[in-house]
Design a protein around this motif. Structure first.
Motif, PDB file in Angstrom:
ATOM      1  N   MET A   4       0.846  -1.195   0.000  1.00  0.00           N
ATOM      2  CA  MET A   4       0.000   0.000   0.000  1.00  0.00           C
ATOM      3  C   MET A   4       0.882   1.246   0.000  1.00  0.00           C
ATOM      4  N   LYS A   5       0.517   2.197  -0.852  1.00  0.00           N
ATOM      5  CA  LYS A   5       1.177   3.503  -0.855  1.00  0.00           C
ATOM      6  C   LYS A   5       0.176   4.557  -0.405  1.00  0.00           C
ATOM      7  N   PHE A   6       0.689   5.544   0.318  1.00  0.00           N
ATOM      8  CA  PHE A   6      -0.120   6.644   0.824  1.00  0.00           C
ATOM      9  C   PHE A   6       0.462   7.921   0.233  1.00  0.00           C
ATOM     10  N   ILE A   7      -0.311   8.578  -0.607  1.00  0.00           N
ATOM     11  CA  ILE A   7       0.178   9.718  -1.384  1.00  0.00           C
ATOM     12  C   ILE A   7      -0.527  10.977  -0.916  1.00  0.00           C
ATOM     13  N   GLY A   8       0.240  12.001  -0.634  1.00  0.00           N
ATOM     14  CA  GLY A   8      -0.312  13.281  -0.217  1.00  0.00           C
ATOM     15  C   GLY A   8      -0.099  14.340  -1.277  1.00  0.00           C
ATOM     16  N   LEU A   9      -1.143  15.121  -1.536  1.00  0.00           N
ATOM     17  CA  LEU A   9      -1.053  16.241  -2.475  1.00  0.00           C
ATOM     18  C   LEU A   9      -1.609  17.493  -1.814  1.00  0.00           C
ATOM     19  N   ASP A  10      -0.768  18.498  -1.665  1.00  0.00           N
ATOM     20  CA  ASP A  10      -1.233  19.822  -1.262  1.00  0.00           C
ATOM     21  C   ASP A  10      -1.487  20.568  -2.567  1.00  0.00           C
ATOM     22  N   LEU A  11      -2.682  20.360  -3.114  1.00  0.00           N
ATOM     23  CA  LEU A  11      -2.973  20.780  -4.487  1.00  0.00           C
ATOM     24  C   LEU A  11      -3.305  22.260  -4.554  1.00  0.00           C
ATOM     25  N   ALA A  12      -2.527  23.004  -5.334  1.00  0.00           N
ATOM     26  CA  ALA A  12      -2.803  24.424  -5.548  1.00  0.00           C
ATOM     27  C   ALA A  12      -4.099  24.590  -6.326  1.00  0.00           C
ATOM     28  N   TRP A  13      -4.881  25.620  -6.000  1.00  0.00           N
ATOM     29  CA  TRP A  13      -6.132  25.873  -6.708  1.00  0.00           C
ATOM     30  C   TRP A  13      -5.884  26.261  -8.159  1.00  0.00           C
ATOM     31  N   SER A  14      -4.726  26.858  -8.437  1.00  0.00           N
ATOM     32  CA  SER A  14      -4.363  27.242  -9.798  1.00  0.00           C
ATOM     33  C   SER A  14      -3.200  26.386 -10.278  1.00  0.00           C
ATOM     34  N   ALA A  15      -3.291  25.903 -11.520  1.00  0.00           N
ATOM     35  CA  ALA A  15      -2.213  25.092 -12.089  1.00  0.00           C
ATOM     36  C   ALA A  15      -0.942  25.908 -12.308  1.00  0.00           C
ATOM     37  N   ARG A  16      -1.031  27.222 -12.198  1.00  0.00           N
ATOM     38  CA  ARG A  16       0.153  28.072 -12.352  1.00  0.00           C
ATOM     39  C   ARG A  16       1.008  28.090 -11.097  1.00  0.00           C
ATOM     40  N   ASN A  17       0.469  27.585  -9.977  1.00  0.00           N
ATOM     41  CA  ASN A  17       1.202  27.568  -8.712  1.00  0.00           C
ATOM     42  C   ASN A  17       1.658  26.151  -8.392  1.00  0.00           C
ATOM     43  N   PRO A  18       2.776  26.012  -7.672  1.00  0.00           N
ATOM     44  CA  PRO A  18       3.271  24.673  -7.341  1.00  0.00           C
ATOM     45  C   PRO A  18       2.394  23.972  -6.316  1.00  0.00           C
ATOM     46  N   SER A  19       2.413  22.644  -6.381  1.00  0.00           N
ATOM     47  CA  SER A  19       1.685  21.800  -5.436  1.00  0.00           C
ATOM     48  C   SER A  19       2.674  20.885  -4.726  1.00  0.00           C
ATOM     49  N   GLY A  20       2.486  20.702  -3.423  1.00  0.00           N
ATOM     50  CA  GLY A  20       3.328  19.775  -2.682  1.00  0.00           C
ATOM     51  C   GLY A  20       2.902  18.335  -2.937  1.00  0.00           C
ATOM     52  N   ALA A  21       3.873  17.427  -2.896  1.00  0.00           N
ATOM     53  CA  ALA A  21       3.575  16.013  -3.122  1.00  0.00           C
ATOM     54  C   ALA A  21       4.462  15.159  -2.229  1.00  0.00           C
ATOM     55  N   ALA A  22       3.919  14.034  -1.764  1.00  0.00           N
ATOM     56  CA  ALA A  22       4.686  13.128  -0.912  1.00  0.00           C
ATOM     57  C   ALA A  22       4.153  11.718  -1.085  1.00  0.00           C
ATOM     58  N   VAL A  23       5.049  10.738  -0.946  1.00  0.00           N
ATOM     59  CA  VAL A  23       4.686   9.328  -1.034  1.00  0.00           C
ATOM     60  C   VAL A  23       5.207   8.595   0.188  1.00  0.00           C
ATOM     61  N   LEU A  24       4.329   7.886   0.874  1.00  0.00           N
ATOM     62  CA  LEU A  24       4.705   6.985   1.959  1.00  0.00           C
ATOM     63  C   LEU A  24       4.490   5.557   1.481  1.00  0.00           C
ATOM     64  N   GLU A  25       5.409   4.677   1.821  1.00  0.00           N
ATOM     65  CA  GLU A  25       5.245   3.264   1.491  1.00  0.00           C
ATOM     66  C   GLU A  25       5.144   2.468   2.775  1.00  0.00           C
ATOM     67  N   GLU A  26       4.209   1.531   2.793  1.00  0.00           N
ATOM     68  CA  GLU A  26       3.969   0.712   3.964  1.00  0.00           C
ATOM     69  C   GLU A  26       5.249   0.003   4.365  1.00  0.00           C
ATOM     70  N   SER A  27       5.535   0.002   5.679  1.00  0.00           N
ATOM     71  CA  SER A  27       6.730  -0.645   6.199  1.00  0.00           C
ATOM     72  C   SER A  27       6.450  -1.086   7.629  1.00  0.00           C
ATOM     73  N   GLY A  28       6.390  -2.392   7.844  1.00  0.00           N
ATOM     74  CA  GLY A  28       6.073  -2.895   9.174  1.00  0.00           C
ATOM     75  C   GLY A  28       4.704  -2.422   9.620  1.00  0.00           C
TER      76      GLY A  28
END
Length: 253
Positions: free
Chosen positions: A1-25
């Motif tokens: 299982m992967k857990f993906i986070g997106l801090d999605l900007a309302w406008s595509a002209r602005n950057p969005s944060g992204a992160a991926v967690l992978e299940e471990s133990g």
């Protein structure tokens, strides 16, 4: 299982944060984080990480049927978290339609994920084979997970820089403590090695977006492991927000 986070900007002209967690133990490890650009870059990132079971947690309105005002989700969330200064911004089509030529970016992402077999269905959050996207809200989650009396004031607002940097120090301490939380999160060393005091402008905003994306991903992990400790405000039809909730409300969810 992967857990993906997106801090999605309302406008595509602005950057969005992204992160991926992978299940471990019994927890997860942060394997990727950063900032993304336009819609094509967001989809390329998701396509690279969503081939199997995944929860994609997005800090942006995924469904906004109302033309004006706010959704029931924001009103219900404010009734619980407003006293902690953790209410969400009102979401309506008039406000969000000012960006991207009237296309609501969260709805665009929801539909793009549906085409990839990832469905907007918070009821399936605990399924070990889930392919689900979720609307989340990091500020309410931090109040619940970190036991805060009010939200951390690390955003670039009108408060003084000293207040902001003190809040960043606290934010980093709480993120670091997730290594011993339930569920635990490791792999944060590179993110926490960054000193916000040495950042300004776009660099500081990128660090903020990246940290918030990590929180979004952790919300997905937490909801997967402890669904009874989470609450869904609103509904899929009218728009919802999923968040870890206050301990005194665990038995009410």
């Amino acid at each position: 299982m992967k857990f993906i986070g997106l801090d999605l900007a309302w406008s595509a002209r602005n950057p969005s944060g992204a992160a991926v967690l992978e299940e471990s133990g019994d927890g997860a490890v942060l394997t990727s984080s950063g900032v993304l650009g336009d819609d094509a870059e967001v989809l390329a990132f998701l396509d690279a990480h969503t081939s199997g079971p995944c929860l994609v947690a997005v800090d942006a309105p995924l469904s906004v049927p109302n033309l004006t005002g706010q959704r029931p989700a924001e009103a219900q969330l404010a009734a619980v978290f407003g006293k902690y200064q953790a209410g969400a911004h009102p979401a309506n089509r008039t406000l969000l339609g000012r960006y991207n030529g009237g296309v609501l970016r969260g709805e665009w992402l929801r539909d793009a994920l549906a085409e990839r077999g990832i469905w907007d269905e918070p009821a399936d959050v605990a399924d070990t084979q889930a392919r689900v996207c979720l609307e989340v809200y990091p500020h309410a989650a931090m109040v619940a997970l970190f036991g805060l009396e009010r939200t951390l004031k690390y955003k670039r607002k009108k408060q003084g820089r000293e207040v902001m940097l003190d809040a960043w120090d606290e934010y980093h301490r709480h993120l670091s403590a997730l290594t011993g939380a339930k569920p635990p999160l490791t792999g944060l060393d590179a993110l926490l090695a960054v000193s916000p005091g040495g950042l300004k402008g776009a660099a500081l905003k990128n660090h903020e977006d990246e940290g918030d994306a990590v929180m979004c991903a952790y919300i997905a992990l937490y909801a997967h492991r402890f669904p009874a400790r989470c609450e869904v405000f609103g509904s899929v039809a009218e728009g919802y927000i999923l968040t870890p909730t206050l301990p005194e409300r665990w038995k009410l969810t």
